[in-house]
Design an enzyme around this catalytic site. Structure first.
Site, PDB file in Angstrom:
ATOM      1  CB  CYS A  43      -1.120   0.025   1.273  1.00  0.00           C
ATOM      2  SG  CYS A  43      -1.701   1.793   1.258  1.00  0.00           S
ATOM      3  CD  GLU A 182      -8.285   2.180  -8.471  1.00  0.00           C
ATOM      4  OE1 GLU A 182      -8.751   2.681  -7.363  1.00  0.00           O
ATOM      5  OE2 GLU A 182      -6.749   1.681  -8.391  1.00  0.00           O
ATOM      6  CG  ASP A 304      -3.584  -7.597   0.177  1.00  0.00           C
ATOM      7  OD1 ASP A 304      -4.366  -8.241   1.422  1.00  0.00           O
ATOM      8  OD2 ASP A 304      -3.239  -7.733  -0.580  1.00  0.00           O
ATOM      9  CG  HIS A 437     -28.658  23.354  -1.677  1.00  0.00           C
ATOM     10  ND1 HIS A 437     -28.905  22.414  -2.586  1.00  0.00           N
ATOM     11  CD2 HIS A 437     -29.056  24.873  -2.454  1.00  0.00           C
ATOM     12  CE1 HIS A 437     -29.048  23.294  -3.758  1.00  0.00           C
ATOM     13  NE2 HIS A 437     -29.386  25.139  -2.824  1.00  0.00           N
TER      14      HIS A 437
END
Length: 448
Positions: A43, A182, A304, A437
């Site tokens: 990572c 990606e 992993d 908003h």
């Protein structure tokens, strides 16, 4: 454990291993961690962190064009890949030092060597030194899978993409998962001609069908080519340095770079696990129970390498749970339900909970609410790209079973919304919340 060199020996200093090491040490354990490459793991060193920085860099391609519609006299700009690449690698160096410092500050011994398992309580370093430990934690992660076609050595993976000398003029990306999509977006924004090939006709398997179809539509509009039902016949290097790629069901294509993004394989080869009695599955992943324990009582695994959920935050949770359970006297298991995930494509996707298909399989009938809109920024920028938010609810109680989004900043918005899904809130709770908003996030409480 007093007759061993360490209470805990961790193999692999990625996100899961680092978390387990420092928490176990904080609980009073004597800990060592072995890492043959760099502290930080996939990572931090060659995965989601440097990739996200490339995503940020790629966004400027559209932002600079849009700025003109907002009154900024932006000239045509050149892009310097080496500047971005080197700055990203410098940030990786900083994070590597930060992770190392964290381990040092917790008294964890860092061993910069490859370690293999020699028995239930023994590891052997590349130098030949043998070390004993009361518990061994396997946290070696996974590596990119490379198809075994002729000429596969001419391609690269996500490990090498951060070190390219230049942006390729034409790039072929193999795969249709989050890594493939990606990098397809990144290279496309950097000016490459991008072709993505996949063995099936489905991208982003596991994500909501309506959301992934929207990404496919937008990606094609942006100029990314998709070739489906395509498998490699082979890759040949041409005299001019280009690569000729042969594939099934499609014509050959000439490109300057082939990027393999076809899944990841657990890093268990030659680690000595099978000889030590550790059960591995058909893909080489360590088989573990809810307590992260393998088939050998003293050997555990997280991240992993277990092939449960290949996400960094999950590895971190597993490492924490392991350390708290084994050394903190606080038995902990990881809840794998409602894990939010994102694809940092252009635009990004984010989702949590069940897809519409999954919910229908379980409940038969579901209520689906959507908001299909153009972000205010896109309207003024004369960009026709539309966002889509989707909520799947249980038909009787109205409980939100899943929430899926595609559009600008979708991952940032979804993180807070994921708390509501995890908490089991209903569509009515969203409806009763006053909209903020003007924002894109307000569409979460306005869906019909």
């Amino acid at each position: 454990m007093a007759d061993t060199d360490y209470d805990l020996f961790v193999i692999g200093a990625g996100s899961g291993g680092v978390r387990a090491s420092r928490v176990a040490a904080a609980h009073g354990a004597k800990v060592a961690i072995a890492e043959e490459y760099r502290v930080g793991g996939t990572c931090v060193i060659r995965g989601c962190v440097p990739k996200k920085l490339l995503v940020y860099g790629a966004h400027f391609a559209e932002d600079l064009k849009d700025a003109r519609r907002f009154g900024w006299n932006v000239p045509d700009c050149d892009f310097d890949w080496t500047c971005l690449r080197d700055n990203v690698l410098s940030e990786v160096d900083r994070l590597n030092k930060a992770y190392t410092s964290t381990l040092d500050s917790h008294g964890v011994d860092i061993i910069h060597e490859r370690a293999t398992v020699s028995g239930p309580n023994t590891v052997t370093l590349a130098s030949g030194r043998r070390i004993t430990a009361g518990k061994i934690l396997i946290a070696v992660g996974a590596r990119p899978h490379v198809p075994g076609c002729p000429g596969h050595e001419l391609g690269i993976t996500s490990n090498e993409v951060f070190h390219l000398d230049a942006i390729p003029r034409r790039v072929l990306i193999a795969g249709a998962g989050y890594i493939a999509n990606e990098f397809a977006g990144i290279f496309n924004e950097f000016g490459s001609k991008v072709t993505l090939i996949n063995r099936s006709d489905v991208i982003l398997r596991g994500y909501d069908e309506q959301i992934r179809d929207r990404l496919l539509q937008i990606s094609m509009t942006k100029g990314i080519d998709f070739r489906f039902h395509a498998e490699f016949r082979g890759i040949e290097k041409q005299a001019d340095g280009s690569l000729k790629v042969g594939m099934t069901n499609h014509d050959d294509i000439e490109v300057d770079c082939v990027l393999f993004a076809t899944g990841r394989v657990p890093n268990t080869e030659a680690l000595g696990l099978a000889d030590a009695g550790v059960e591995l599955d058909s893909k080489g992943a360590v088989v573990v129970g809810d307590d992260n324990r393998s088939s050998v009582e003293s050997i555990y695994a997280v991240g992993d390498v277990t092939n449960r959920v290949q996400l960094t935050p999950v590895a971190i949770r597993e490492g924490q749970a392991f350390a708290d359970t084994v050394f903190g006297g606080k038995p902990t298991t990881v809840d794998y339900g409602c894990i939010p995930s994102a694809v940092f494509s252009h635009p990004p996707i984010a989702g949590v909970g069940m897809t519409e298909s999954e919910a229908k399989q379980k409940y038969g009938a579901v209520r689906v609410y959507t908001s299909d809109f153009r972000a205010m920024k896109n309207v003024l920028a004369a960009r026709n790209e539309r966002a889509l938010y989707k909520m799947i609810c249980e038909p009787n109680s109205g409980q939100v079973l899943g929430l899926h989004m595609i559009g600008p900043d979708a991952p940032e918005i979804l993180q807070a919304a994921a708390v509501a899904v995890k908490a089991g809130l209903t569509k009515d709770a969203f409806d009763q919340t006053v909209a903020l908003h003007p924002s894109m996030a307000e569409e979460l409480v306005l869906m019909k």
